[in-house]
Scaffold this active site. Structure first.
Site, PDB file in Angstrom:
ATOM      1  N   TYR A 157      34.297  47.385  48.749  1.00 57.71           N
ATOM      2  CA  TYR A 157      35.408  47.503  47.794  1.00 57.71           C
ATOM      3  C   TYR A 157      35.431  48.934  47.276  1.00 57.71           C
ATOM      4  O   TYR A 157      34.380  49.605  47.222  1.00 57.71           O
ATOM      5  CB  TYR A 157      35.212  46.515  46.633  1.00 57.71           C
ATOM      6  CG  TYR A 157      35.544  45.098  47.056  1.00 57.71           C
ATOM      7  CD1 TYR A 157      36.785  44.538  46.782  1.00 57.71           C
ATOM      8  CD2 TYR A 157      34.633  44.341  47.774  1.00 57.71           C
ATOM      9  CE1 TYR A 157      37.108  43.253  47.191  1.00 57.71           C
ATOM     10  CE2 TYR A 157      34.939  43.054  48.196  1.00 57.71           C
ATOM     11  CZ  TYR A 157      36.179  42.520  47.901  1.00 57.71           C
ATOM     12  OH  TYR A 157      36.493  41.252  48.322  1.00 57.71           O
ATOM     13  N   TYR A 193      32.354  40.520  55.294  1.00 55.06           N
ATOM     14  CA  TYR A 193      31.440  41.557  54.800  1.00 55.06           C
ATOM     15  C   TYR A 193      30.248  40.914  54.107  1.00 55.06           C
ATOM     16  O   TYR A 193      30.341  39.786  53.621  1.00 55.06           O
ATOM     17  CB  TYR A 193      32.157  42.508  53.833  1.00 55.06           C
ATOM     18  CG  TYR A 193      32.652  41.843  52.568  1.00 55.06           C
ATOM     19  CD1 TYR A 193      31.836  41.703  51.461  1.00 55.06           C
ATOM     20  CD2 TYR A 193      33.947  41.338  52.494  1.00 55.06           C
ATOM     21  CE1 TYR A 193      32.280  41.076  50.318  1.00 55.06           C
ATOM     22  CE2 TYR A 193      34.404  40.704  51.350  1.00 55.06           C
ATOM     23  CZ  TYR A 193      33.570  40.577  50.275  1.00 55.06           C
ATOM     24  OH  TYR A 193      34.008  39.942  49.136  1.00 55.06           O
ATOM     25  N   ARG A 214      30.367  36.995  53.632  1.00 50.36           N
ATOM     26  CA  ARG A 214      31.547  36.272  53.168  1.00 50.36           C
ATOM     27  C   ARG A 214      32.621  36.386  54.243  1.00 50.36           C
ATOM     28  O   ARG A 214      32.802  37.457  54.833  1.00 50.36           O
ATOM     29  CB  ARG A 214      32.111  36.914  51.886  1.00 50.36           C
ATOM     30  CG  ARG A 214      31.151  36.902  50.699  1.00 50.36           C
ATOM     31  CD  ARG A 214      31.922  36.623  49.425  1.00 50.36           C
ATOM     32  NE  ARG A 214      32.540  35.317  49.506  1.00 50.36           N
ATOM     33  CZ  ARG A 214      33.656  34.964  48.894  1.00 50.36           C
ATOM     34  NH1 ARG A 214      34.299  35.833  48.149  1.00 50.36           N
ATOM     35  NH2 ARG A 214      34.154  33.741  49.012  1.00 50.36           N
ATOM     36  N   HIS A 217      38.794  37.901  53.450  1.00 47.37           N
ATOM     37  CA  HIS A 217      39.717  37.321  52.459  1.00 47.37           C
ATOM     38  C   HIS A 217      40.384  38.410  51.636  1.00 47.37           C
ATOM     39  O   HIS A 217      39.897  39.545  51.586  1.00 47.37           O
ATOM     40  CB  HIS A 217      38.961  36.379  51.505  1.00 47.37           C
ATOM     41  CG  HIS A 217      37.847  37.072  50.774  1.00 47.37           C
ATOM     42  ND1 HIS A 217      36.569  37.160  51.279  1.00 47.37           N
ATOM     43  CD2 HIS A 217      37.813  37.741  49.585  1.00 47.37           C
ATOM     44  CE1 HIS A 217      35.808  37.829  50.435  1.00 47.37           C
ATOM     45  NE2 HIS A 217      36.540  38.200  49.397  1.00 47.37           N
ATOM     46  N   HIS A 219      41.622  38.802  47.578  1.00 49.68           N
ATOM     47  CA  HIS A 219      41.572  38.180  46.244  1.00 49.68           C
ATOM     48  C   HIS A 219      42.956  38.246  45.594  1.00 49.68           C
ATOM     49  O   HIS A 219      43.651  39.273  45.713  1.00 49.68           O
ATOM     50  CB  HIS A 219      40.631  38.955  45.314  1.00 49.68           C
ATOM     51  CG  HIS A 219      39.194  38.891  45.702  1.00 49.68           C
ATOM     52  ND1 HIS A 219      38.274  38.124  45.021  1.00 49.68           N
ATOM     53  CD2 HIS A 219      38.509  39.514  46.682  1.00 49.68           C
ATOM     54  CE1 HIS A 219      37.081  38.285  45.563  1.00 49.68           C
ATOM     55  NE2 HIS A 219      37.195  39.128  46.576  1.00 49.68           N
TER      56      HIS A 219
END
Ligand code: BEZ
Ligand code: FE
Length: 303
Positions: A157, A193, A214, A217, A219
């Site tokens: 991120y 990731y 994970r 996706h 968010h």
């Protein structure tokens, strides 16, 4: 005088909270003591194991900083975050399912025009996301703030980057739904990731032979007046970690079939370099109240 042995200790500790003024705090403390004592009794916890647990929790605390919340990560990988989510969202009544907020919601999402490429400078396969926000009857909700954020093609991120303060946000934005409840934007196709493994929680995951990944996706945090704030993700169908998400966050309704497209134009009429991907997803909001969650960073000494 009570005898603090294996059988009488729990009752004595529970009783010690009897003057707690707030009945909910009293109840929570009593149940916490009973659950913790039950764990020690059931496992016959040794002194060494107790000391290891104290040291582990100390390291979890020491890893926390203004931009890192290792305790939430611990809650996530033990399934506690999803359990808290589950007991607080038992009746969805057809509304979109919820999942964990995750540690990378930093707030400060800047409103951007529909169609913006929020990952403009990043490498990755291009994707167009088109979405709509409605109530439970399918009536569009206009003027709703929708925060979106996702990882880059390396699985990081923006807020994990050392230059985040100067470089500013990437793959992170706010959109406001139009009169028809719609919003759309461009980005890259997210990838799966690993959660951070450079701290005690990640080390525990690796030592217990779990994988730290994970599934891919995006968010979404949808905050519509008169409705419960919706904290959720949209996952990409076909990801190999959908069945084994390290934080147990996947629900069937949140998996989207992302189409691979070869046409030369995207849905907003602007030209596209083929191939690209199309994600279409509709959010159904549950009537109610509630404040949208705030980013939860580590407490500072003077907080
Ligand atoms: C995330 O999706 O960003 C996330 C959620 C829980 C733990 C780590 C990462
Ligand atoms: Fe995430």
């Amino acid at each position: 005088m009570p005898q603090f042995n294996d059988t009488e200790l729990t009752a004595a500790v529970v009783k010690s909270f009897e003057e707690t003024p707030d009945p909910r705090v009293k109840f929570l403390m009593e149940e916490l003591v009973k659950a913790l004592h039950g764990f020690v009794r059931k496992t016959d916890l040794s002194f060494d194991e107790w000391a290891y647990a104290i040291d582990f929790l100390t390291r979890v605390g020491q890893k926390c900083s203004a931009s890192r919340q290792e305790f939430i990560l611990l809650s996530d990988v033990l399934g506690v975050s999803m359990l808290v989510d589950a007991v607080n969202h038992r009746e969805r009544e057809g509304a979109t399912e919820t999942t964990v907020l995750g540690p990378f919601y930093v707030g400060e999402h800047k409103p951007m025009p529909h169609g913006t490429d929020i990952s403009a400078n990043l490498t990755g396969e291009r994707m167009f996301v088109q979405s709509r926000v409605t109530d439970l009857k399918g009536k569009p909700l206009a003027g709703v703030a929708v925060d979106v954020w996702h990882a880059d093609d390396d699985g990081y991120y923006d807020s994990q980057r050392p230059d985040y303060e100067t470089a500013g946000p990437s793959s992170r934005a706010r959109f406001i739904t139009d009169a028809d409840g719609r919003f759309f934007f461009r980005t890259i196709l997210p990838c799966s990731y690993p959660i951070p493994t450079d701290g005690p929680v990640g080390q525990m995951i690796l030592q217990t032979r779990r994988h730290p990944n994970r599934p891919a996706h995006i968010h979404f945090l949808v905050d519509a007046p008169g409705h419960e704030p919706l904290v959720t993700h949209v996952f990409i169908e076909g990801d190999k970690y959908l069945d084994s998400d390290v934080v147990f966050g996947v629900k069937n309704d949140l998996v989207s079939r992302v189409e691979k497209r070869t046409d030369q134009v995207m849905p907003d009429g602007k030209s596209a370099e083929a191939p690209w991907h199309l994600m279409t997803y509709e959010f159904r909001m549950k009537p109610g109240q509630g404040a949208a969650p705030k980013p939860m960073m580590a407490a500072t000494e003077d907080a």
